[in-house]
Design an enzyme around this catalytic site. Sequence first.
Site, PDB file in Angstrom:
ATOM      1  CE  LYS A  65     -36.182  20.591 -64.290  1.00  0.00           C
ATOM      2  NZ  LYS A  65     -36.093  20.291 -62.857  1.00  0.00           N
ATOM      3  CG  ASN A  66     -37.808  16.291 -61.731  1.00  0.00           C
ATOM      4  OD1 ASN A  66     -37.141  17.267 -62.065  1.00  0.00           O
ATOM      5  ND2 ASN A  66     -38.912  16.407 -61.019  1.00  0.00           N
ATOM      6  CB  CYS A 120     -35.820  26.874 -58.754  1.00  0.00           C
ATOM      7  SG  CYS A 120     -36.358  27.041 -60.444  1.00  0.00           S
ATOM      8  NE  ARG A 127     -34.693  22.306 -54.147  1.00  0.00           N
ATOM      9  CZ  ARG A 127     -34.917  22.411 -55.451  1.00  0.00           C
ATOM     10  NH1 ARG A 127     -34.915  23.580 -56.025  1.00  0.00           N
ATOM     11  NH2 ARG A 127     -35.147  21.360 -56.182  1.00  0.00           N
ATOM     12  CG  ASP A 186     -42.221  19.907 -59.200  1.00  0.00           C
ATOM     13  OD1 ASP A 186     -41.898  20.698 -58.301  1.00  0.00           O
ATOM     14  OD2 ASP A 186     -41.406  19.170 -59.775  1.00  0.00           O
ATOM     15  NE  ARG A 188     -33.368  25.199 -64.266  1.00  0.00           N
ATOM     16  CZ  ARG A 188     -34.039  24.925 -63.152  1.00  0.00           C
ATOM     17  NH1 ARG A 188     -34.769  25.838 -62.567  1.00  0.00           N
ATOM     18  NH2 ARG A 188     -33.976  23.725 -62.612  1.00  0.00           N
TER      19      ARG A 188
END
Length: 420
Positions: free
Chosen positions: A23-24, A118, A123, A306, A398
């Site tokens: 995903k990242n 999120c 951030r 994570d 997501r």
Amino acid sequence: MHEVMKIEGGHLLEGEVTISGAKNATVALIPAAVLANGPVTIVGIPQIADVKALADILRILKVEVIEVADDHLIIDPTNMENVDLDDDIVTKLRASYYFMGALLGKYGYVRMKMPGGCYLGPRPIDLHLKGFEALGAKVTYDKACYTIQAKKLKGAKIFLDIASVGATINIMMASVYAEGRTTIENAAKEPEIIDIATLLNRMGARIRGAGTNVITIDGVRNLSGCFHEIIPDRIEAGTFIIIAAAMAKRMVINNIIPQHLDALLSKLKDMGVNMEVGVDKVVIERNENLRSVDVTTRPYPGFATDLQQPLTALLTQAHGEGKVTETIYIERFKHCIELCKMGADIDLIPAGAIIKGPTSLYGTKVSATDLRCGAAMIVAGLIAEGVTEIDNVYHIDRGYSEIDRKLSALGAKIWRENVD
């Protein structure tokens, strides 16, 4: 009506699961593709909500997006137009900020809304903006939009105060066409960064040092289309490894890069998890007597923030007292409140949690307050007696590609329902 995920716990899992693309990496590879002047084919795309949103942003930019198969995307920026990204879709996902670096790099101009995502505490994107300014861009903010522009981008030495993944990737993308050499010092070292650099180099960029703390980029005149396969998702892999440690009779987790998971695997070994690590897979067999461990999250190659949340759910089943200390997102403990509703014995301390185990967990109504909290709820739901009902499922979708389908295939009792 809204959708919930339900899990009937207590069923042992068995079989094989194949991990999807990262995903990242995906959320940065898709915006990076627009830097090319021809079609880019990306294979291994996970089935996650963020991909659909990024494809919608590409279409706003008049980029052609062709979905060939489930995990196969062709991105063709041949007829692309640099329009303002002031659509609400931009605010829905954090990764849309990668269009800042990509569009600034390609056109020397970008105007877009503030990106979302999120909420995990502050951030800020100031590191990204400082990087753009160092390359010669001017940043202004008005009407909830950033305008970033430069007559000419010039290579520069950039030192990041924090080794931020997002800033490292964004500056890398902004500087591929810049005149001269750009050096990013204190760059983040995550595997996703290596994957983005690999894609850009395949297009014809000259990037060296990705995966170390100093990355150099020598500007080029032209980037062309290419073919790229995404690395496997180390967080999805880690989540399934934790699920296997919690509830598997025997489980094989395929399509992993073990060195990306070193920190997790060594902690699980300390806990007494039975595992056999292969070249691209790990096999886990049941051990009911797990010992507790202490974990401190750190930037890669340290223990991933994570994976802290799903691991906390596993620690509720281990003997002794375990401590989780968070150094990256210090507010990332909402999952502990949800776990306590299920019977966990967890004390929250500043930037940390103390978990006493083993405790019996019982199914109840819980909420996925963010993506990885959702993963923790799934781990807990599989362990718990009775039925767990997880709300805010969209957070899970997501970041996890078809997680309920993958779990069902392993023998989990998991389904979705619409409730009032």
